[in-house]
Write a protein that holds these residues in place. Structure first.
Motif, PDB file in Angstrom:
ATOM      1  N   VAL A   1       0.853  -1.196   0.000  1.00 39.05           N
ATOM      2  CA  VAL A   1       0.000   0.000   0.000  1.00 39.05           C
ATOM      3  C   VAL A   1       0.884   1.239   0.000  1.00 39.05           C
ATOM      4  CG1 VAL A   1      -1.673   1.320   1.356  1.00 39.05           C
ATOM      5  CG2 VAL A   1      -1.878  -1.173   1.181  1.00 39.05           C
ATOM      6  N   GLY A   2       0.559   2.209  -0.840  1.00 35.32           N
ATOM      7  CA  GLY A   2       1.273   3.480  -0.840  1.00 35.32           C
ATOM      8  C   GLY A   2       0.392   4.589  -0.304  1.00 35.32           C
ATOM      9  N   ARG A   3       1.048   5.569   0.303  1.00 30.57           N
ATOM     10  CA  ARG A   3       0.342   6.776   0.754  1.00 30.57           C
ATOM     11  C   ARG A   3       0.767   7.910  -0.162  1.00 30.57           C
ATOM     12  NH1 ARG A   3       3.129  10.836   3.641  1.00 30.57           N
ATOM     13  NH2 ARG A   3       1.746  12.405   4.498  1.00 30.57           N
ATOM     14  N   THR A   4      -0.173   8.764  -0.487  1.00 32.83           N
ATOM     15  CA  THR A   4       0.185   9.922  -1.307  1.00 32.83           C
ATOM     16  C   THR A   4      -0.658  11.105  -0.883  1.00 32.83           C
ATOM     17  OG1 THR A   4       0.612  10.638  -3.577  1.00 32.83           O
ATOM     18  CG2 THR A   4      -1.440   9.409  -3.203  1.00 32.83           C
TER      19      THR A   4
ATOM     20  N   VAL B   1       5.728   6.392   0.735  1.00 39.52           N
ATOM     21  CA  VAL B   1       5.244   7.253   1.818  1.00 39.52           C
ATOM     22  C   VAL B   1       4.720   8.603   1.333  1.00 39.52           C
ATOM     23  CG1 VAL B   1       7.343   8.552   2.458  1.00 39.52           C
ATOM     24  CG2 VAL B   1       5.768   7.769   4.238  1.00 39.52           C
ATOM     25  N   ALA B   2       5.137   9.032   0.141  1.00 38.57           N
ATOM     26  CA  ALA B   2       4.783  10.378  -0.324  1.00 38.57           C
ATOM     27  C   ALA B   2       5.027  10.479  -1.823  1.00 38.57           C
ATOM     28  CB  ALA B   2       5.636  11.428   0.399  1.00 38.57           C
ATOM     29  N   PRO B   3       4.363  11.437  -2.468  1.00 36.80           N
ATOM     30  CA  PRO B   3       4.651  11.646  -3.898  1.00 36.80           C
ATOM     31  C   PRO B   3       6.041  12.229  -4.107  1.00 36.80           C
ATOM     32  CG  PRO B   3       3.151  13.340  -3.079  1.00 36.80           C
ATOM     33  CD  PRO B   3       3.335  12.361  -1.958  1.00 36.80           C
ATOM     34  N   TRP B   4       6.678  11.811  -5.191  1.00 30.25           N
ATOM     35  CA  TRP B   4       8.016  12.314  -5.536  1.00 30.25           C
ATOM     36  C   TRP B   4       7.926  13.274  -6.717  1.00 30.25           C
ATOM     37  CZ3 TRP B   4      13.073   9.179  -5.009  1.00 30.25           C
ATOM     38  CH2 TRP B   4      13.084   8.453  -3.813  1.00 30.25           C
ATOM     39  N   LEU B   5       8.843  14.240  -6.701  1.00 28.55           N
ATOM     40  CA  LEU B   5       9.094  15.101  -7.864  1.00 28.55           C
ATOM     41  C   LEU B   5      10.547  14.857  -8.247  1.00 28.55           C
ATOM     42  CD1 LEU B   5       7.191  18.289  -6.687  1.00 28.55           C
ATOM     43  CD2 LEU B   5       6.694  17.002  -8.770  1.00 28.55           C
ATOM     44  N   VAL B   6      10.765  14.345  -9.449  1.00 23.42           N
ATOM     45  CA  VAL B   6      12.098  13.860  -9.818  1.00 23.42           C
ATOM     46  C   VAL B   6      12.651  14.614 -11.021  1.00 23.42           C
ATOM     47  CG1 VAL B   6      11.585  11.572  -8.915  1.00 23.42           C
ATOM     48  CG2 VAL B   6      11.218  12.025 -11.340  1.00 23.42           C
ATOM     49  N   VAL B   7      13.946  14.847 -10.977  1.00 20.18           N
ATOM     50  CA  VAL B   7      14.685  15.315 -12.160  1.00 20.18           C
ATOM     51  C   VAL B   7      15.977  14.506 -12.229  1.00 20.18           C
ATOM     52  CG1 VAL B   7      13.769  17.644 -12.459  1.00 20.18           C
ATOM     53  CG2 VAL B   7      15.544  17.258 -10.746  1.00 20.18           C
ATOM     54  N   PRO B   8      16.307  13.949 -13.394  1.00 20.45           N
ATOM     55  CA  PRO B   8      17.556  13.191 -13.497  1.00 20.45           C
ATOM     56  C   PRO B   8      18.758  14.126 -13.628  1.00 20.45           C
ATOM     57  CG  PRO B   8      16.437  13.179 -15.613  1.00 20.45           C
ATOM     58  CD  PRO B   8      15.556  13.940 -14.657  1.00 20.45           C
ATOM     59  N   ASP B   9      19.942  13.612 -13.283  1.00 19.94           N
ATOM     60  CA  ASP B   9      21.178  14.357 -13.535  1.00 19.94           C
ATOM     61  C   ASP B   9      22.015  13.570 -14.548  1.00 19.94           C
ATOM     62  OD1 ASP B   9      23.021  16.405 -13.281  1.00 19.94           O
ATOM     63  OD2 ASP B   9      24.041  15.485 -11.595  1.00 19.94           O
ATOM     64  N   ASP B  10      23.302  13.445 -14.331  1.00 18.00           N
ATOM     65  CA  ASP B  10      24.147  12.795 -15.342  1.00 18.00           C
ATOM     66  C   ASP B  10      24.142  11.273 -15.242  1.00 18.00           C
ATOM     67  OD1 ASP B  10      25.481  13.177 -12.912  1.00 18.00           O
ATOM     68  OD2 ASP B  10      27.465  13.275 -13.825  1.00 18.00           O
ATOM     69  N   HIS B  11      24.210  10.713 -14.007  1.00 16.16           N
ATOM     70  CA  HIS B  11      24.436   9.266 -13.900  1.00 16.16           C
ATOM     71  C   HIS B  11      23.254   8.417 -14.342  1.00 16.16           C
ATOM     72  CE1 HIS B  11      28.480   9.161 -12.361  1.00 16.16           C
ATOM     73  NE2 HIS B  11      28.188  10.235 -11.651  1.00 16.16           N
ATOM     74  N   GLU B  12      22.100   9.018 -14.537  1.00 18.56           N
ATOM     75  CA  GLU B  12      20.995   8.251 -15.112  1.00 18.56           C
ATOM     76  C   GLU B  12      21.313   7.852 -16.557  1.00 18.56           C
ATOM     77  OE1 GLU B  12      20.611  10.798 -13.099  1.00 18.56           O
ATOM     78  OE2 GLU B  12      18.955  10.434 -11.698  1.00 18.56           O
ATOM     79  N   VAL B  13      22.277   8.548 -17.178  1.00 19.60           N
ATOM     80  CA  VAL B  13      22.725   8.183 -18.528  1.00 19.60           C
ATOM     81  C   VAL B  13      24.193   7.759 -18.455  1.00 19.60           C
ATOM     82  CG1 VAL B  13      22.945   8.904 -20.929  1.00 19.60           C
ATOM     83  CG2 VAL B  13      21.095   9.845 -19.509  1.00 19.60           C
ATOM     84  N   GLU B  14      25.091   8.722 -18.234  1.00 22.87           N
ATOM     85  CA  GLU B  14      26.490   8.424 -17.937  1.00 22.87           C
ATOM     86  C   GLU B  14      27.129   9.642 -17.284  1.00 22.87           C
ATOM     87  OE1 GLU B  14      29.126   7.519 -21.190  1.00 22.87           O
ATOM     88  OE2 GLU B  14      29.343   9.618 -21.724  1.00 22.87           O
ATOM     89  N   ASN B  15      28.254   9.438 -16.629  1.00 29.61           N
ATOM     90  CA  ASN B  15      28.911  10.496 -15.876  1.00 29.61           C
ATOM     91  C   ASN B  15      29.183  11.733 -16.751  1.00 29.61           C
ATOM     92  OD1 ASN B  15      30.287  11.666 -13.660  1.00 29.61           O
ATOM     93  ND2 ASN B  15      32.248  11.003 -14.492  1.00 29.61           N
ATOM     94  N   ASN B  16      28.786  12.907 -16.219  1.00 32.41           N
ATOM     95  CA  ASN B  16      29.227  14.196 -16.777  1.00 32.41           C
ATOM     96  C   ASN B  16      28.853  14.459 -18.230  1.00 32.41           C
ATOM     97  OD1 ASN B  16      30.318  15.209 -14.439  1.00 32.41           O
ATOM     98  ND2 ASN B  16      32.406  14.577 -14.892  1.00 32.41           N
ATOM     99  N   TRP B  17      27.819  13.808 -18.730  1.00 30.42           N
ATOM    100  CA  TRP B  17      27.427  14.121 -20.103  1.00 30.42           C
ATOM    101  C   TRP B  17      26.833  15.528 -20.163  1.00 30.42           C
ATOM    102  CZ3 TRP B  17      22.215  14.813 -21.703  1.00 30.42           C
ATOM    103  CH2 TRP B  17      21.252  14.461 -20.749  1.00 30.42           C
TER     104      TRP B  17
END
Ligand code: FE
Ligand code: CA
Length: 545
Positions: free
Chosen positions: A157-160, A256-272
């Motif tokens: 079960v999730g809470r939001t 436990v709660a809703p997230w607001l997400v933004v990716p940085d570099d490592h979601e693809v590769e370092n320092n792109w």
């Protein structure tokens, strides 16, 4: 020196809120979808089947937990992904190549006695059997609970919760997090965030790391090993996401709660940067890698269909409003930036060009942000973004040796000084009531005033959250930090331990509690607040409290 605590002490946190307790107590239980509770007269949403539809899976498909995100005053995104074998080689989580029907339910109470919405989604192997339910028509400023079902298997079960109505100045409790490296430590910080049960959780990038096993080890121990090779194909990225999502502490934070997400570099590769790989070896295949990485990111995050990638592009910059209290401008500081200055040089040993055309956000996002700031009537305007905004330009390296003057980390805003100046001009022109920046990426806590372009007086505050685990246990202060602080008196605070920021926002003030854990190389370390800062309404700049 810090004292070793008993392994179970992390569980005894008397700050655990009633809401978190309720959530944890219930998610462990075997709540069943009661047919009678499936809303007579309730709206029932059924999307069209894509292929033949199965209602059964061989074993529990809910190994990756549940999540929610993108809260508005009347809506929320509910997420799960079916993966009975989360680490399966082909990246499809042990699912067959046909669609599966997933029932979902949203209720006003954790016992699901007051269901408000139910529906059925049909999974698609093309999106890795992920489920993104966009629920709308909900009440503002309300807690809800949700769960999914396939056959006789039921999800945790999730809470939001939804955001407040447009005129509301009701307080907001948010958590800020970034940089969780699987190998560098246990995700204790996520557990502490879950226990605190904030209204919203920001993940500011480096949600996972793309490297292969034992790449870039920390000074402390490697506590567990990445599955598979360095990510470059869609199945690599899917398996990496799935491996991280099997972590119970991360699952607890998502639930436990809703997230607001933004990716940085490592979601693809370092320092792109922009369309440029950082590793010369990846130059020829970089956009193929980014296409795969973005696809997997969307599949695994509680994002809206509006963010679903088209080829190598993903729409990530967006606005999240929390009533009249706060407008969060979520930025994408990777996809449209120019290549880093001094390419090929040692990253921190560089003084970047001030060339006016160098961009961090790209022209379209810059214009969108300027427009959003100008139109905003929020009490607080907050940028939620990835890389350090304030300057740490210095004349010393980590060992304290002299380096060329104005040496900076060219991956941060320091590497794009003209773009930072333009952003600050736009903030000034927008005449905001209050301005703050949330940041991750640099694996240390920082609290800083943002100095004005002309007079150097504070325009707002930057709250930089340390990593969840990246770089392992707390680090001693490198000698460039005091050198940078002497040169930049706006840099009030630095902490090399792992942690997160608890943000308490009201009409009167922004308060930031810098939480730390002494160690992540052993599980269950307790949470403590190392420092607190406050910015009062109408008085830009931080005050230690
Ligand atoms: Fe990182
Ligand atoms: Ca980063």
């Amino acid at each position: 020196m810090t004292e070793r605590v008993r392994a179970d002490e992390g569980h005894h946190d008397n700050s655990v809120s009633r809401r978190a307790f309720m959530h944890r107590g219930l998610s462990a239980g075997a709540l069943l979808f009661a047919p009678a509770a499936l809303g007579r007269g309730m709206p029932h949403e059924v999307s069209k089947p894509l292929r033949s539809v199965a209602t059964r899976v061989p074993t529990d498909p809910f190994t990756l937990g549940v999540a929610s995100g993108e809260p508005t005053a009347d809506g929320i995104v509910l997420w799960t992904r079916l993966a009975p074998e989360p680490l399966a080689d082909d990246g499809l989580g042990g699912m067959a190549h046909h669609s599966v029907a997933v029932d979902w339910q949203l209720a006003e109470d954790p016992g699901f006695r007051r269901p408000v919405r139910t529906g059925t989604e049909h999974t698609d192997p093309a999106t890795a059997h992920s489920v993104h339910v966009e629920v709308d028509g909900l009440a503002p400023a309300r807690e809800y609970w949700y769960r999914f079902r396939v056959g006789h298997y039921q999800s945790p079960v999730g809470r939001t919760r939804t955001a407040p109505a447009a005129t509301s100045l009701a307080p907001l409790f948010f958590a800020s997090s970034s940089c969780a490296h699987w190998e560098h430590g246990y995700f204790t910080v996520y557990r502490h965030i879950a226990n605190a049960a904030p209204d919203v959780i920001f993940c500011l990038g480096d949600y996972y790391y793309e490297g292969g096993p034992h790449y870039d080890p920390p000074l402390s121990a490697i506590v567990r090993t990445h599955v598979g090779r360095r990510c470059r194909s869609l199945s690599d990225y899917r398996r990496r996401h799935a491996q991280y999502k099997t972590d119970p502490d991360l699952q607890a934070a998502h639930a436990v709660a809703p997230w607001l997400v933004v990716p940085d570099d490592h979601e693809v590769e370092n320092n792109w940067a922009g369309d440029h790989a950082y590793r010369p070896k990846d130059a020829h295949r970089f956009l193929t890698m980014r296409t795969a990485a973005y696809q997997a990111y969307w599949e695994h995050m509680p994002l809206r269909r509006a963010s679903q990638p088209v080829g190598s592009h993903m729409q990530l910059f967006r606005t999240a409003k929390w009533g009249a209290l706060a407008t969060f401008h979520l930025l994408d500081t990777r996809q449209f930036r120019d290549a880093q200055a001094c390419a090929g040089g040692e990253m921190p040993l560089c003084s970047p060009s001030r060339k006016e055309t160098r961009t961090m956000l790209g022209a379209a996002q810059e214009a969108w942000l300027a427009d959003g700031l100008t139109r905003s009537r929020a009490r607080w305007d907050v940028l939620a973004q990835q890389v350090m905004f304030c300057s740490t330009a210095r004349d010393f390296n980590g060992q304290g040796a002299m380096v060329p003057p104005d040496t900076v980390n060219v991956d941060c805003w320091d590497g794009y000084p003209a773009a930072r100046d333009r952003l600050l001009s736009n903030v000034r022109a927008a005449n905001l009531r209050n301005f703050a920046v949330l940041t991750g990426d640099v694996h240390n806590h920082w609290a800083a005033d943002i100095p004005g372009l002309i007079d150097g007086l504070p325009m707002g505050a930057e709250l930089v959250t340390s990593s969840v685990t990246s770089r392992g246990d707390g680090e001693p202060e490198p000698r460039w930090v005091p050198a940078a602080q002497r040169r930049h008196p706006n840099l009030h605070y630095w902490d090399g331990r792992r942690g997160w920021i608890a943000g308490h926002l009201t009409a009167e003030r922004l308060r930031a509690d810098y939480h730390v854990v002494q160690r992540v190389s052993t599980p269950f370390w307790p949470d403590s607040v190392a420092a607190s800062f406050e910015m009062a309404d109408g008085l830009p700049g931080l005050r230690r409290i």
